[in-house]
Scaffold this motif. Structure first.
Motif, mmCIF file in Angstrom:
data_model
loop_
_atom_site.group_PDB
_atom_site.id
_atom_site.type_symbol
_atom_site.label_atom_id
_atom_site.label_comp_id
_atom_site.label_asym_id
_atom_site.label_seq_id
_atom_site.Cartn_x
_atom_site.Cartn_y
_atom_site.Cartn_z
ATOM 1 N N ALA A 43 0.825 -1.207 0.000
ATOM 2 C CA ALA A 43 0.000 0.000 0.000
ATOM 3 C C ALA A 43 0.860 1.257 0.000
ATOM 4 C CB ALA A 43 -0.932 -0.004 1.208
ATOM 5 N N VAL A 44 1.929 1.245 0.788
ATOM 6 C CA VAL A 44 2.840 2.399 0.845
ATOM 7 C C VAL A 44 3.435 2.675 -0.530
ATOM 8 C CG1 VAL A 44 5.115 3.121 1.676
ATOM 9 C CG2 VAL A 44 3.415 2.270 3.295
ATOM 10 N N GLU A 45 3.869 1.622 -1.213
ATOM 11 C CA GLU A 45 4.476 1.784 -2.533
ATOM 12 C C GLU A 45 3.457 2.238 -3.569
ATOM 13 O OE1 GLU A 45 6.273 -1.971 -3.300
ATOM 14 O OE2 GLU A 45 8.001 -1.595 -1.983
ATOM 15 N N GLN A 46 2.277 1.633 -3.525
ATOM 16 C CA GLN A 46 1.256 1.965 -4.509
ATOM 17 C C GLN A 46 0.719 3.377 -4.329
ATOM 18 O OE1 GLN A 46 -2.100 -0.704 -4.510
ATOM 19 N NE2 GLN A 46 -3.006 0.181 -6.351
ATOM 20 N N GLN A 47 0.519 3.769 -3.081
ATOM 21 C CA GLN A 47 -0.100 5.060 -2.782
ATOM 22 C C GLN A 47 0.913 6.182 -2.548
ATOM 23 O OE1 GLN A 47 -3.294 5.532 -3.027
ATOM 24 N NE2 GLN A 47 -3.841 3.375 -3.317
ATOM 25 N N GLU A 48 2.207 5.837 -2.554
ATOM 26 C CA GLU A 48 3.259 6.827 -2.294
ATOM 27 C C GLU A 48 2.965 7.584 -0.987
ATOM 28 O OE1 GLU A 48 3.689 9.266 -5.750
ATOM 29 O OE2 GLU A 48 4.569 7.644 -6.944
ATOM 30 N N ALA A 49 2.768 6.814 0.062
ATOM 31 C CA ALA A 49 2.377 7.371 1.357
ATOM 32 C C ALA A 49 3.507 8.175 1.999
ATOM 33 C CB ALA A 49 1.936 6.254 2.290
ATOM 34 N N ASP A 50 3.129 9.194 2.737
ATOM 35 C CA ASP A 50 4.089 9.987 3.506
ATOM 36 C C ASP A 50 4.367 9.345 4.859
ATOM 37 O OD1 ASP A 50 4.160 12.236 1.613
ATOM 38 O OD2 ASP A 50 2.108 12.617 2.289
#
Length: 222
Positions: A43-50
């Protein structure tokens, strides 16, 4: 665009509760939820999370391993969630690259504040908690039994920056360091910033861990 957050916890009600609180803020967007560490990484990689808010204990892949992988990738800062107070989980989380931790019974306002603080580049732990972390570190037998040689990278620091790092390792706040040096807090912030930049450290909590791991400060010298 708001602060992009991924919330990961295997307990659906807990996960949904944190997500609801954060998503209600005008400057925070919960872009994904995950029930385990592997899903959190995706999810972090897909959504480019901060920010990744990770529970320590999750199936498939726990939060500590997820934190290591997310922090190694860069671009996303990690806050750990735990039901435990200062213990090996916290130290391991900080070693993994987390910028701090929250207990799961955290107040609503403190949760929101934590996300904003960490997104702003600061560490989450207050100086009093830092001192407790140092004390916990000093009791670790595998650390007290080994005399470490100082890291050559420390030679990059000026004498004042080196002293600043030592005081950070003792858990002193910027105000307390300013008192020790008889200078302004602004000057101390400059010294801290230089230390972090020269040693490629994430934040002041990472600096505390580094000071011990590098051999600059030894357990017992608090």
């Amino acid at each position: 665009m708001g602060i992009r957050v991924v919330v990961a916890d295997d307990q659906e009600l807990v996960r949904a509760g944190f997500a609801m609180i954060l998503d209600a803020q005008p400057d925070i967007d919960v872009v994904a939820e995950a029930s385990n560490g592997a899903a959190a990484i995706a999810a972090v990689e897909q959504q480019e999370a901060d920010i990744a808010l990770l529970d320590v204990r999750m199936p498939t892949m726990d939060g500590l391993e997820a934190a290591r992988r997310i922090c190694a990738r860069g671009g996303t800062r990690v806050i750990m969630l735990t039901t435990f107070d200062i213990d090996d989980y916290v130290y391991s989380a900080l070693q993994a690259g987390a910028s701090g931790f929250l207990l799961k019974d955290v107040r609503r306002d403190d949760l929101v504040h934590a996300v904003r603080v960490v997104h702003g580049g600061e560490a989450l732990l207050a100086p009093s908690v830092t001192r407790r972390l140092i004390e916990q570190f000093a009791r670790r037998p595998e650390r007290t039994a080994v005399a470490l040689a100082p890291d050559p990278a420390l030679a990059q620091l000026t004498a004042r920056e080196l002293e600043t790092l030592k005081l950070l390792a003792r858990g002193l706040s910027n105000a307390e360091i300013a008192g020790e040096f008889v200078v302004s807090e602004h000057t101390v912030k400059t010294h801290v910033g230089n230390v972090l930049a020269k040693l490629h450290l994430r934040d002041r909590i990472h600096a505390v861990v580094y000071a011990y791991e590098s051999g600059l400060v030894h357990p017992g010298n608090l």
